[in-house]
Scaffold this active site. Structure first.
Site, short mmCIF file in Angstrom:
data_model
loop_
_atom_site.label_atom_id
_atom_site.label_comp_id
_atom_site.label_asym_id
_atom_site.label_seq_id
_atom_site.Cartn_x
_atom_site.Cartn_y
_atom_site.Cartn_z
N GLY A 12 0.76 -1.02 -0.02
CA GLY A 12 0.24 -0.23 -0.15
C GLY A 12 0.67 1.65 -0.16
N THR A 141 5.42 1.98 5.59
CA THR A 141 4.09 1.30 6.08
C THR A 141 3.53 2.52 6.78
OG1 THR A 141 2.56 -0.65 7.01
CG2 THR A 141 5.11 -0.08 8.09
N ASP A 143 0.98 1.62 8.74
CA ASP A 143 0.20 0.22 9.71
C ASP A 143 2.00 0.53 10.86
OD1 ASP A 143 -1.96 -0.84 8.43
OD2 ASP A 143 -0.64 -1.60 7.21
N GLU A 246 -9.78 -1.41 11.45
CA GLU A 246 -10.92 -2.42 10.29
C GLU A 246 -10.84 -3.70 11.20
OE1 GLU A 246 -8.96 -1.71 6.44
OE2 GLU A 246 -7.42 -3.10 7.54
N LEU A 301 -7.83 7.25 1.45
CA LEU A 301 -7.29 8.67 1.79
C LEU A 301 -6.65 8.82 3.23
CD1 LEU A 301 -11.47 10.53 1.71
CD2 LEU A 301 -9.80 10.09 0.21
N GLN A 302 -6.37 8.18 3.76
CA GLN A 302 -5.25 8.22 4.93
C GLN A 302 -3.72 7.37 4.56
OE1 GLN A 302 -6.79 5.08 8.17
NE2 GLN A 302 -8.31 4.19 6.46
N ARG A 303 -3.82 6.98 3.41
CA ARG A 303 -2.85 7.04 3.37
C ARG A 303 -1.17 8.34 1.72
NH1 ARG A 303 -4.19 1.07 0.72
NH2 ARG A 303 -4.38 1.88 -1.77
#
Length: 413
Positions: A12, A141, A143, A246, A301-303
């Site tokens: 991502g 990432t 994450d 999520e 949108l957040q990335r």
């Protein structure tokens, strides 16, 4: 003149993944590499010999500057899992044939856990076959779940976007509480680690109370307890805003989103596509209480919000790319660059190299003692950790009122 550099982007995208690419290019030029090639669509494109000559796109400092302000992966990305070496040596032989054809001496891959596994396997194969190529991992990432590094490039900008958007959502939701409360559930990325959802707490400030509840995947989700907390908040507040990962799971291991209409799609690494957690929860809230409830899913949108990138994040992303390329050209291989924070106030960092075998396929989660209030919030320790990562801005270049980006279609210099 040294050999050529090959760089790819995987997984991502982030708001700063292209800053790492810019860092690689800068180091390659500074330390005398021949050419810098890019893998079009990561290792998947490389296997098809889909290779880009980056000298055709990056010709001056202005191009590098625009590249840093460009969202998504400039080279294109992929989620492609290399097969095990044993029994698939023909695949690896093919990759090294391509490297030899283009005189690739330094191979750099910008990505997260799965991408570091690619670096591990390629460096292992090179060692087994006594190949001269050097392989370095460049961390990326949103994450924030790679081990041994304090944090990962991409996380700070995503956290900044999440905290900013959460402030705006809280303000908006509070506008409609004259007659009865409105409940808003915000779904934030995070499959097994809740670093992104934790960032919603950064919205809490003198002008914002922050979300009422925060649920991370590190703690089993109890639907009955959740409903009781929502009902209590609705009795005492005119606006309720909840942040949820999520990937939150029930005690039996099922994702909460699986209770609704979740997609059956599974990627090459066996990851289910997670979506619909907020929708499921808001439907349950409305059914049980009759209150108006609204799901919001940040999704990609957040990335990709480069217009809101953290200056700290941009600079660090460029630095890990630069240091990785420098290390490869100094002869290091089978390693990933890490960020080590030596001081959080004032904020100071150093960059180190770690053996890729200690990093690939290892997932770092939010420390359990940073999760408080029966698993419904994060502590001040998290806030102290994250606040420096969202500082500063890097303004886009605008044309016609909109940000300009560098793309593979813009060759008309």
């Amino acid at each position: 003149m040294k050999g050529n550099v090959l760089v790819g982007q995987s997984g991502g995208p982030t708001a700063v993944i292209n800053s790492s690419l810019a860092g690689v290019i800068q180091a390659a030029k500074k330390y005398g590499a021949g050419k810098v090639y890019g893998m079009h669509y990561g290792i998947e494109g490389f296997l098809k010999e889909d290779i880009i000559d980056l000298d055709e796109y990056i010709t001056c400092h202005a191009d590098l500057s625009l590249l840093k302000r460009t969202p998504s992966a400039f080279l294109g990305s992929c989620r492609y899992k290399l097969p095990p070496i044993e029994g698939n040596e023909d695949v690896y032989d093919r990759m090294f044939e391509i490297m030899e054809k283009y005189n690739i001496e330094y191979f750099l891959y910008i990505g997260g856990n799965d991408s570091m596994d690619t670096i591990k396997m390629l460096s292992d194969y090179a060692a087994k076959k006594d190949k001269p190529q050097k392989f370095m991992g460049v961390p990326k990432t949103i994450d924030n779940d790679l081990p041994l590094t304090d944090h990962t490039p991409g996380y700070g900008s995503a956290a900044k976007y999440i905290a900013t958007s959460m402030k705006e959502i809280i303000r908006d939701n509070a506008s409609f509480g004259a007659s009865k409360p409105t409940v808003c559930v915000v779904e934030i990325m995070g499959r097994h680690a809740g670093w992104l959802t934790a960032a919603s707490a950064l919205s809490r400030d003198s002008d914002c109370e922050g979300p009422d509840l925060i649920y991370l995947p590190e703690v089993p989700f109890d639907l009955d307890s959740f409903m009781e907390k929502v009902k209590h908040l609705a009795e005492t507040k005119r606006s309720v805003v909840i942040a949820v990962s999520e990937g939150v799971r029930l005690a039996d291991g099922r994702f909460v989103c699986e209770l609704g209409n979740m997609s059956d799609y599974v990627d090459a690494f066996g990851h289910k596509q997670l979506s619909g957690c907020a929708s499921f929860l808001t439907n349950k809230i409305t059914e049980a209480t009759g209150l108006k409830s609204r799901p919001i899913e940040f999704s990609t949108l957040q990335r990709c919000a480069t217009h809101m990138a953290s200056r700290v994040d941009v600079d660090e992303a460029a630095a890990v790319g630069f240091v990785a390329c420098q290390a490869a050209m100094e002869g290091h291989t089978g390693m990933m660059i890490t960020i080590q924070v030596t001081s959080r106030e004032p904020y100071l960092v150093t960059y180190n190299k770690y053996d890729i075998h200690e990093i690939a396929n290892v997932e770092r989660k939010v420390p359990r003692d940073w999760i408080i209030n029966d698993g419904t919030y994060v502590s001040e320790k998290y806030l102290e950790y994250a606040r420096p990562l969202i500082l500063g801005n890097i303004l886009p270049y605008y044309a016609g009122g909109l940000p300009k980006h560098l793309t593979l279609h813009t060759k008309d210099k």
